[in-house]
Design a protein around this motif. Structure first.
Motif, PDB file in Angstrom:
ATOM      1  N   UNK A   1      27.579  33.459   2.322  1.00  0.00           N
ATOM      2  CA  UNK A   1      27.036  33.532   0.970  1.00  0.00           C
ATOM      3  C   UNK A   1      26.909  34.988   0.554  1.00  0.00           C
ATOM      4  N   UNK A   2      26.451  35.191  -0.662  1.00  0.00           N
ATOM      5  CA  UNK A   2      26.386  36.539  -1.228  1.00  0.00           C
ATOM      6  C   UNK A   2      25.092  37.264  -0.925  1.00  0.00           C
ATOM      7  N   UNK A   3      24.185  36.635  -0.203  1.00  0.00           N
ATOM      8  CA  UNK A   3      22.917  37.290   0.088  1.00  0.00           C
ATOM      9  C   UNK A   3      23.129  38.455   1.046  1.00  0.00           C
ATOM     10  N   UNK A   4      22.457  39.565   0.746  1.00  0.00           N
ATOM     11  CA  UNK A   4      22.551  40.764   1.575  1.00  0.00           C
ATOM     12  C   UNK A   4      21.143  41.244   1.926  1.00  0.00           C
ATOM     13  N   UNK A   5      21.006  41.799   3.094  1.00  0.00           N
ATOM     14  CA  UNK A   5      19.799  42.530   3.455  1.00  0.00           C
ATOM     15  C   UNK A   5      20.004  43.998   3.115  1.00  0.00           C
ATOM     16  N   UNK A   6      18.972  44.623   2.549  1.00  0.00           N
ATOM     17  CA  UNK A   6      19.025  46.060   2.280  1.00  0.00           C
ATOM     18  C   UNK A   6      17.874  46.735   3.021  1.00  0.00           C
ATOM     19  N   UNK A   7      18.205  47.780   3.786  1.00  0.00           N
ATOM     20  CA  UNK A   7      17.207  48.496   4.580  1.00  0.00           C
ATOM     21  C   UNK A   7      17.301  49.992   4.314  1.00  0.00           C
ATOM     22  N   UNK A   8      16.164  50.633   4.438  1.00  0.00           N
ATOM     23  CA  UNK A   8      16.082  52.084   4.470  1.00  0.00           C
ATOM     24  C   UNK A   8      15.583  52.463   5.857  1.00  0.00           C
TER      25      UNK A   8
ATOM     26  N   UNK B   1      26.190  39.196  14.958  1.00  0.00           N
ATOM     27  CA  UNK B   1      25.403  39.418  13.735  1.00  0.00           C
ATOM     28  C   UNK B   1      25.761  38.467  12.600  1.00  0.00           C
ATOM     29  N   UNK B   2      27.049  38.199  12.404  1.00  0.00           N
ATOM     30  CA  UNK B   2      27.443  37.324  11.304  1.00  0.00           C
ATOM     31  C   UNK B   2      26.920  35.910  11.519  1.00  0.00           C
ATOM     32  N   UNK B   3      26.924  35.456  12.761  1.00  0.00           N
ATOM     33  CA  UNK B   3      26.399  34.120  13.092  1.00  0.00           C
ATOM     34  C   UNK B   3      24.907  34.059  12.792  1.00  0.00           C
ATOM     35  N   UNK B   4      24.169  35.088  13.226  1.00  0.00           N
ATOM     36  CA  UNK B   4      22.721  35.110  12.988  1.00  0.00           C
ATOM     37  C   UNK B   4      22.415  35.186  11.498  1.00  0.00           C
ATOM     38  N   UNK B   5      23.138  36.038  10.791  1.00  0.00           N
ATOM     39  CA  UNK B   5      22.875  36.219   9.357  1.00  0.00           C
ATOM     40  C   UNK B   5      23.180  34.966   8.564  1.00  0.00           C
ATOM     41  N   UNK B   6      24.159  34.202   9.022  1.00  0.00           N
ATOM     42  CA  UNK B   6      24.482  32.955   8.331  1.00  0.00           C
ATOM     43  C   UNK B   6      23.260  32.041   8.289  1.00  0.00           C
ATOM     44  N   UNK B   7      22.582  31.887   9.409  1.00  0.00           N
ATOM     45  CA  UNK B   7      21.413  31.011   9.463  1.00  0.00           C
ATOM     46  C   UNK B   7      20.209  31.631   8.753  1.00  0.00           C
ATOM     47  N   UNK B   8      20.019  32.921   8.930  1.00  0.00           N
ATOM     48  CA  UNK B   8      18.875  33.584   8.291  1.00  0.00           C
ATOM     49  C   UNK B   8      18.977  33.539   6.776  1.00  0.00           C
ATOM     50  N   UNK B   9      20.163  33.813   6.248  1.00  0.00           N
ATOM     51  CA  UNK B   9      20.311  33.884   4.791  1.00  0.00           C
ATOM     52  C   UNK B   9      20.199  32.508   4.150  1.00  0.00           C
ATOM     53  N   UNK B  10      20.730  31.480   4.805  1.00  0.00           N
ATOM     54  CA  UNK B  10      20.590  30.118   4.268  1.00  0.00           C
ATOM     55  C   UNK B  10      19.113  29.756   4.156  1.00  0.00           C
ATOM     56  N   UNK B  11      18.334  30.153   5.160  1.00  0.00           N
ATOM     57  CA  UNK B  11      16.892  29.886   5.104  1.00  0.00           C
ATOM     58  C   UNK B  11      16.224  30.720   4.017  1.00  0.00           C
ATOM     59  N   UNK B  12      16.553  31.998   3.925  1.00  0.00           N
ATOM     60  CA  UNK B  12      15.881  32.874   2.961  1.00  0.00           C
ATOM     61  C   UNK B  12      16.242  32.550   1.519  1.00  0.00           C
ATOM     62  N   UNK B  13      17.412  31.957   1.303  1.00  0.00           N
ATOM     63  CA  UNK B  13      17.791  31.582  -0.059  1.00  0.00           C
ATOM     64  C   UNK B  13      16.832  30.552  -0.657  1.00  0.00           C
ATOM     65  N   UNK B  14      16.099  29.839   0.188  1.00  0.00           N
ATOM     66  CA  UNK B  14      15.124  28.867  -0.313  1.00  0.00           C
ATOM     67  C   UNK B  14      14.035  29.552  -1.134  1.00  0.00           C
ATOM     68  N   UNK B  15      13.785  30.829  -0.849  1.00  0.00           N
ATOM     69  CA  UNK B  15      12.723  31.551  -1.561  1.00  0.00           C
ATOM     70  C   UNK B  15      13.124  31.951  -2.976  1.00  0.00           C
ATOM     71  N   UNK B  16      14.372  31.747  -3.340  1.00  0.00           N
ATOM     72  CA  UNK B  16      14.767  32.000  -4.729  1.00  0.00           C
ATOM     73  C   UNK B  16      14.297  30.869  -5.640  1.00  0.00           C
ATOM     74  N   UNK B  17      13.862  29.745  -5.037  1.00  0.00           N
ATOM     75  CA  UNK B  17      13.429  28.587  -5.822  1.00  0.00           C
ATOM     76  C   UNK B  17      11.952  28.269  -5.640  1.00  0.00           C
TER      77      UNK B  17
END
Length: 259
Positions: A126-133, A172-188
């Motif tokens: 998906x298009x979700x990205x993490x941004x870090x400083x 990392x891509x495998x982990x991010x796939x699951x993390x982002x699908x879960x975090x996308x729930x917070x957009x709703x």
């Protein structure tokens, strides 16, 4: 050690290169005989030395051997270290991929390590990205630095050791796939029902990106950014220009995920 190497590669990581580099830094007009005498217990010395020469790290001239790189020191960046520099208006990801060398324990090395670098984590689902400083030394605890430290074999912080016990050397891509699908729930919704946490939710909790509420829900603790403009990526060919630009980048920005 008097020289700090950044962006290490396969050759610069070799213990012999580190020892040879330091030796040539304080000894000049060095012959092959002198090197072999100093490093008589080094296996395949001639082949390793030739690899360094072919890669441009070591110079051989008139049968003498020299470090073939500049070691940057405070005097090379007097303006950047002494004057208050204007922070760039735009968020910029600065990139220089080759090894470069600084005098260790210098003000320059300290200021560079304290400067900020901006990191994006993307996935293929998906298009979700993490941004870090993060500080340039990448000692800050965040997910991007965890994946970087594991991939590069860099010693882990105490928190990262906990994360490693949870999900180990995961792709990392495998982990991010699951993390982002879960975090996308917070957009709703503001709260997401609590379920038995898998290793990826446990990791998000460890980093305090989410936390449990009343034992029934998770709330999110990082910013959701839906109007984020991707940072400008600037690729440098010259290490001096890269260091000068990096020293100006001091603004720490809140961790967020971008939709």
């Amino acid at each position: 050690m008097s020289i700090k190497i950044y962006n290490e590669n396969r050759l610069t990581k070799q213990p012999f290169f580190h020892s040879l580099m330091e030796f040539l830094d304080i000894n000049h007009d060095v012959t092959l005989r002198v090197i072999k005498g100093e490093f008589k217990d080094t296996n395949n010395l001639d082949r390793k030395l030739e690899d360094y020469i072919q890669s441009g790290l070591i110079k051989r001239e008139n049968r003498r051997y020299y470090n073939n790189f500049k070691v940057f020191d405070d005097i090379d960046f007097t303006k950047e270290l002494e004057e208050e520099l204007e922070e760039p208006n735009k968020i910029q990801i600065l990139s220089y991929s080759k090894p470069f060398f600084l005098r260790d324990n210098s003000m320059l090395s300290s200021k560079l390590n304290e400067s900020q670098t901006y990191l994006l984590l993307e996935n293929e689902v998906n298009d979700l990205k993490f941004f870090f400083s993060s500080n340039f030394a990448r000692t800050d605890d965040n997910l991007a630095n965890y994946f970087y430290h594991v991939a590069q074999g860099i010693p882990l912080s105490n928190l990262e050791k906990d994360i490693y016990r949870i999900m180990g050397d995961v792709d990392p891509n495998y982990a991010l796939r699951y993390m982002t699908v879960f975090l996308l729930k917070y957009t709703k919704r503001e709260l997401v029902p609590n379920k038995k946490p898998d290793i990826f939710i446990q990791t998000l909790i460890k980093y305090n990106y989410i936390e449990a509420v009343d034992g029934k829900y998770y709330k999110i603790n990082i910013k959701i950014n839906d109007d984020f403009v991707n940072p400008q990526v600037i690729i440098f060919d010259n290490p001096e220009e890269f260091i000068a630009a990096q020293l100006k980048t001091t603004r720490k920005i809140q961790t967020s995920f971008i939709v």
